[in-house]
Design an enzyme around this catalytic site. Structure first.
Site, PDB file in Angstrom:
ATOM      1  N   LYS A  20       0.933  -1.296  -0.323  1.00  0.00           N
ATOM      2  CA  LYS A  20      -0.285   0.216   0.131  1.00  0.00           C
ATOM      3  C   LYS A  20       1.105   0.967   0.047  1.00  0.00           C
ATOM      4  O   LYS A  20       1.071   2.358   0.907  1.00  0.00           O
ATOM      5  CB  LYS A  20      -1.069  -0.462   1.301  1.00  0.00           C
ATOM      6  N   GLU A  79      -9.356  -4.512  -9.710  1.00  0.00           N
ATOM      7  CA  GLU A  79      -9.746  -4.107  -8.762  1.00  0.00           C
ATOM      8  C   GLU A  79     -10.257  -2.292  -8.633  1.00  0.00           C
ATOM      9  O   GLU A  79     -10.140  -1.989 -10.096  1.00  0.00           O
ATOM     10  CB  GLU A  79      -8.011  -3.404  -7.562  1.00  0.00           C
TER      11      GLU A  79
END
Length: 284
Positions: A148, A180
């Site tokens: 992330k 995604e």
């Protein structure tokens, strides 16, 4: 009224908060982040976010600037000092400041920054009742999306592509399959089966994703973790996304075509209810 923010051990008014121009987060996007939701003044899924933060730091060989207990205390103090009932706490850790060089510095001290955002009615978003519209775009991000990191330029570009098309978000496609959304995990529903891409380096290992899939299985819903195509999404009975800030959000349109009835489906609606109820019970 100014927010209180946290920068490297100090609680400061936001207008006094500064970091070095040599910080590698600014120069190289050499850093990671987490966003934790706040409902009713309490933190949602904090332990999951802390665990993923630890993994992200490890993958980039960045030292943790403080303990998880210290991070929890900082979160709680910022929520209290900024009087956050519903909202978000953003955390960012970079490798720190050093003279510009592509090689990692050996003596940099990690930079730790946290701030809050007040979002009244966060769990009562009107979009949850109407659903959102998405478009499909090519996934042009780097290959380690499981970390992330703060390098979010292409997701930002994708969000702007969606807005230009009159949609709310974009689902990214690689090798014919959906990876995604720009800032969320993507799902379709066919019958009683929820389909979402399996974990790997291609997607972020969503904390909300993990909780929602656990709740779905506990509710006797079938879950398939595999790639799916845009054509499958258009032919699905319903679709939805999950993220720390949107929880479970129905998707009702793909590339201008309605998904299912064009309205939020029963599975997404029920999972949102379950997630919010259970997360509030476990909030810290």
């Amino acid at each position: 009224m100014s927010r209180t923010v946290y920068v490297n051990g100090e609680y400061l008014p936001e207008e006094r908060a500064t970091i070095s121009i040599f910080d590698r987060g600014f120069l190289f996007a050499d850093g990671v982040y987490e966003v934790t939701s706040v409902l009713d003044g309490k933190l949602i899924d904090f332990a999951g976010h802390a665990k993923r933060l630890e993994r992200s730091l490890g993958e980039l060989e960045i030292s943790a600037p403080c303990s998880v207990d210290d991070l929890l205390e900082i979160h709680r103090r910022l929520v209290a000092e900024n009087d956050i009932t519903d909202g978000l706490v953003y955390l960012q850790i970079t490798r720190g400041a050093a003279d510009r060089d592509f090689a990692y510095p050996t003596d940099a001290t990690p930079t730790l920054v946290l701030f809050t955002q007040s979002k009244p009615g966060l769990a009562d978003s009107p979009a949850a009742r109407t659903g959102i519209k998405v478009i499909s775009i090519e996934d042009q991000r780097w290959g380690r999306r499981d970390i992330k990191t703060v390098q979010l330029l292409y997701p930002s570009m994708g969000k702007m592509m969606a807005k230009a098309a009159g949609a709310d978000d974009a689902w990214m496609v690689e090798d014919g399959a959906v990876t995604e959304g720009t800032s969320n995990n993507a799902y379709i529903v066919k019958g009683n089966t929820i389909v979402t891409r399996q974990l790997g380096t291609e997607i972020l290992h969503g904390i909300t994703r993990a909780a929602v899939l656990r709740f779905a299985r506990e509710a006797q819903m079938r879950v398939e973790e595999r790639p799916f195509t845009i054509d499958e999404a258009k032919a699905a009975d319903e679709a939805f996304i999950t993220s720390a800030s949107s929880f479970v959000m129905p998707v009702v349109e793909m590339d201008g075509a309605p998904i299912g009835t064009g309205k939020p489906g029963a599975v997404a609606t029920r999972l949102r209810e379950i997630y919010l109820e259970e997360s509030r019970k476990a909030a810290v």
